[in-house]
Design a protein around this motif. Sequence first.
Motif, PDB file in Angstrom:
ATOM      1  N   MET A  53       0.800  -1.180   0.029  1.00 24.12           N
ATOM      2  CA  MET A  53      -0.043  -0.016  -0.099  1.00 24.12           C
ATOM      3  C   MET A  53       0.735   1.257  -0.069  1.00 24.12           C
ATOM      4  SD  MET A  53      -3.030  -0.952   2.478  1.00 24.12           S
ATOM      5  CE  MET A  53      -4.631  -1.879   2.047  1.00 24.12           C
ATOM      6  N   ALA A  58      -1.199   4.529  -1.179  1.00 20.99           N
ATOM      7  CA  ALA A  58      -2.584   4.223  -0.818  1.00 20.99           C
ATOM      8  C   ALA A  58      -2.936   5.300   0.293  1.00 20.99           C
ATOM      9  CB  ALA A  58      -2.917   2.914  -0.246  1.00 20.99           C
ATOM     10  N   HIS A  59      -4.321   5.618   0.459  1.00 23.28           N
ATOM     11  CA  HIS A  59      -4.734   6.449   1.266  1.00 23.28           C
ATOM     12  C   HIS A  59      -4.158   6.088   2.730  1.00 23.28           C
ATOM     13  CE1 HIS A  59      -7.288   9.084   3.666  1.00 23.28           C
ATOM     14  NE2 HIS A  59      -7.633   9.786   2.705  1.00 23.28           N
ATOM     15  N   SER A  61      -5.782   6.177   5.552  1.00 21.15           N
ATOM     16  CA  SER A  61      -6.598   5.572   6.336  1.00 21.15           C
ATOM     17  C   SER A  61      -6.661   3.939   5.954  1.00 21.15           C
ATOM     18  CB  SER A  61      -8.126   6.023   6.084  1.00 21.15           C
ATOM     19  OG  SER A  61      -8.552   5.903   4.855  1.00 21.15           O
ATOM     20  N   LEU A  62      -6.401   3.494   4.751  1.00 24.81           N
ATOM     21  CA  LEU A  62      -6.292   2.219   4.192  1.00 24.81           C
ATOM     22  C   LEU A  62      -4.851   1.611   5.085  1.00 24.81           C
ATOM     23  CD1 LEU A  62      -7.124   2.533   0.499  1.00 24.81           C
ATOM     24  CD2 LEU A  62      -8.539   1.623   2.487  1.00 24.81           C
ATOM     25  N   ASP A  65      -5.671   0.954   8.639  1.00 23.63           N
ATOM     26  CA  ASP A  65      -6.605  -0.269   8.848  1.00 23.63           C
ATOM     27  C   ASP A  65      -5.554  -1.553   8.812  1.00 23.63           C
ATOM     28  OD1 ASP A  65      -8.709   1.263   9.079  1.00 23.63           O
ATOM     29  OD2 ASP A  65      -9.427   0.967   7.010  1.00 23.63           O
TER      30      ASP A  65
END
Length: 230
Positions: A53, A58-59, A61-62, A65
């Motif tokens: 990611m 990637a964002h 927030s991802l 997680d």
Amino acid sequence: MNVPVIAPNDTLPTLIDRATAALASARTSGEVLEARDMARMAYDAAKSAARIMKAKEAHDSLIADVHRAQAHALAIRARAEMRLAEEYDIAQEGGEVARPGNPNFSEGEKLPSARDVGLQPKDLHEARVMRDAERAEPGVIQRTINRIVERGEEPTRAALKREIAAKPQPKPMNPKALWLWGRLKDFEREGVLDHAALFLLNEMTAPMREDVRRLAPRVREFLQEVEAEA
């Protein structure tokens, strides 16, 4: 011991759930080892996903997680390894496995070593460090993992070990101080303070009352000193 296998459709939550359930139901060292290996696989999968990611930008927030999933897997692995360290030390005390400095033989047969039961000496040492930290301050492992995640950092095993090692160790409790605190609490817990002293004295035998007469003045003097210093 069966080696855990990742099925093609296994997701991070699935891997973590399997490891959690395996550790909760584990009754033997072999089952704890299997739960540890499941947690390792979940941790490695989360770590790999986080790396991919980040590479794909990637964002946040991802990534967060995935870090939370990685933290969960790390906590399960830590609990499993602390349990293994405890069980291994008990087995050492019982002469069931090898221990440093002895011939490692029992009735002519060589005792199994840490490696023989699926533990690397380095991992065993680190598990003992975490176990001792958890004994001194219950919940410290989970709180440390949570802090790493809250700072937005990756919850790696190296980061956990580093923070636990750097944490000041609490001063060992003097057993007599612990005993004194416990006995004073017993006056409250056992309802002694709710009874008249004369009533309790009348319930004693003559030798018991004689001990009370002999010791009471010394105890009173000591408790007065405790009250003045507290």
